[in-house]
Design an enzyme around this catalytic site. Structure first.
Site, short mmCIF file in Angstrom:
data_model
loop_
_atom_site.label_atom_id
_atom_site.label_comp_id
_atom_site.label_asym_id
_atom_site.label_seq_id
_atom_site.Cartn_x
_atom_site.Cartn_y
_atom_site.Cartn_z
N LYS A 172 18.93 48.54 41.71
CA LYS A 172 18.40 47.20 41.95
C LYS A 172 17.03 47.02 41.28
CE LYS A 172 21.80 46.29 44.94
NZ LYS A 172 22.48 47.58 45.03
N LYS A 217 19.37 41.52 49.82
CA LYS A 217 20.24 42.70 49.74
C LYS A 217 19.43 43.98 49.86
CE LYS A 217 20.42 42.13 44.68
NZ LYS A 217 21.34 41.88 43.53
N ARG A 226 30.37 42.74 34.73
CA ARG A 226 30.01 44.13 34.47
C ARG A 226 30.11 44.39 32.97
NH1 ARG A 226 30.12 48.83 37.19
NH2 ARG A 226 28.69 47.66 38.55
N ARG A 281 33.77 39.66 37.72
CA ARG A 281 34.31 39.83 39.07
C ARG A 281 34.03 38.55 39.85
NH1 ARG A 281 30.79 45.03 39.62
NH2 ARG A 281 29.49 43.54 38.51
N ARG A 340 30.07 37.20 47.18
CA ARG A 340 30.08 38.45 46.43
C ARG A 340 31.30 38.54 45.52
NH1 ARG A 340 30.16 42.44 51.37
NH2 ARG A 340 31.83 40.97 51.87
N ASP A 398 24.99 44.56 35.41
CA ASP A 398 25.57 43.42 36.11
C ASP A 398 24.80 42.16 35.71
OD1 ASP A 398 27.33 45.09 37.34
OD2 ASP A 398 26.38 45.03 39.31
N GLU A 405 21.60 43.90 38.04
CA GLU A 405 21.59 45.32 38.39
C GLU A 405 21.75 46.16 37.13
OE1 GLU A 405 24.04 46.83 41.51
OE2 GLU A 405 23.69 45.11 42.83
#
Length: 316
Positions: free
Chosen positions: A124, A159, A209, A224, A232, A272, A280
């Protein structure tokens, strides 16, 4: 060559989607010997890092997909490469494993990703090194700072810094409903630091990703896409994986980070990206090989083993 995979138990693999499995399969098809062990099988004894390691034979069967020889004690430097593929949680046991792997490196072991690089790149927090690509972000355990961030941005994501698979991610909208409860839960009443970010509406189009291998960019991402009202997109949280070509912005981010992260000893990285924002930098055990391979026909595993063979050859 002899490749040893540090993994979670092989009995738990879902080989129809597991990235480590296709790494093993590609390596075996090239004639390399495949071995496996877990972090609980490592030990520092007499100044040497040893492990109880089993040679693995792939059977081609969908259920009984491997046969393991009896475990034997090996020094990690006896392998051409040790691949760190243990999933988080990134707890103290994970960190202890990186210390042992780093000691093994000092005796000649070749470990990918480099254990010090894994420790130094919180998945993160690492985005802060590339702030030109991020959404407004706050890292703190202070409730008043979080509330002020919410007042400024109105729609936010909170998060934990050590989560995976979308676990522990909360969205707080403009009305601020349950903000106090979420802060208390994630910070454990102010004792744990968390990340807070401005919500990125492009999440409806997927959390992409993007894979970096050996300093090069895989030309397809896996978007995703959240399902059933979820915020999410993670596959573990029920997201739908759709492989797609990289956008101009995706390439800008990936091509900027790829050589930097490779230079730091990160052979495989999973970025990400939501919309135009980096969210990320995954370095522990990046996945999504099979989804890209199945949907786009691009052999990610072959690209990875190519890079691994080159890295081993150039590190001798």
């Amino acid at each position: 060559m002899k490749f040893a995979f540090l993994t979670d138990p092989l009995s738990g693999f879902k080989i129809h989607k597991d990235s480590t499995f296709v790494m093993m399969r590609e390596a075996a098809q090239r004639g390399h010997e495949i071995y496996a062990f877990g972090p609980d099988q490592m030990a520092l004894d007499g100044g040497e890092v040893l492990a109880q390691v089993s040679r693995i034979h792939l059977t081609g069967d969908a259920k009984e997909w491997y046969r393991a020889d009896a475990a034997q004690v090996h020094s990690l430097q006896s392998f051409d490469a040790v691949l760190q593929r243990k999933d988080p949680p990134f707890d103290m046991e994970y960190i202890y494993a990186t210390y042992l792997l780093e000691l093994a490196e000092q005796h000649g072991a070749r470990v990918f990703n480099k254990p010090a690089a894994i420790r130094n790149h919180n998945e993160k927090l690492s985005i802060a090194q590339f702030s030109q690509f991020t959404t407004p972000t706050l890292v703190t355990r202070d409730e008043q700072r979080i509330r002020a961030f919410h007042q400024l941005h109105r729609d936010i994501i909170l998060k934990p810094l050590d989560g995976m698979g979308g676990a522990g991610i909360f969205r707080i909208r403009e009305d601020g409903m349950n903000l106090g409860s979420v802060i208390e839960t994630l910070t454990v009443d102010g004792s744990r630091t968390i990340m807070v970010q401005r919500y990125i509406p492009d999440i409806v189009n997927g959390d992409k990703r993007i894979l970096l291998i050996g300093g090069k960019v895989v030309p397809f991402a896996l978007a995703r896409i959240p399902q059933n009202g979820e915020v999410r997109g993670n596959l573990a949280a029920g997201g739908l994986g759709v492989a797609q070509e990289l956008t101009t912005r995706d390439l800008e981010i990936a091509q900027t980070l790829a050589p930097i992260l490779a230079q730091r000893g990160l052979l495989l990285v999973g970025l990400d990206v939501i919309g135009s924002c980096l969210t990320e930098v995954n370095v522990t055990s990046p996945t999504c090989f099979q989804e890209i391979m199945q949907q786009k026909g691009f052999d990610v595993a072959a690209m990875f083993i190519d890079a691994l063979e080159t890295a081993v050859a150039t590190s001798v």
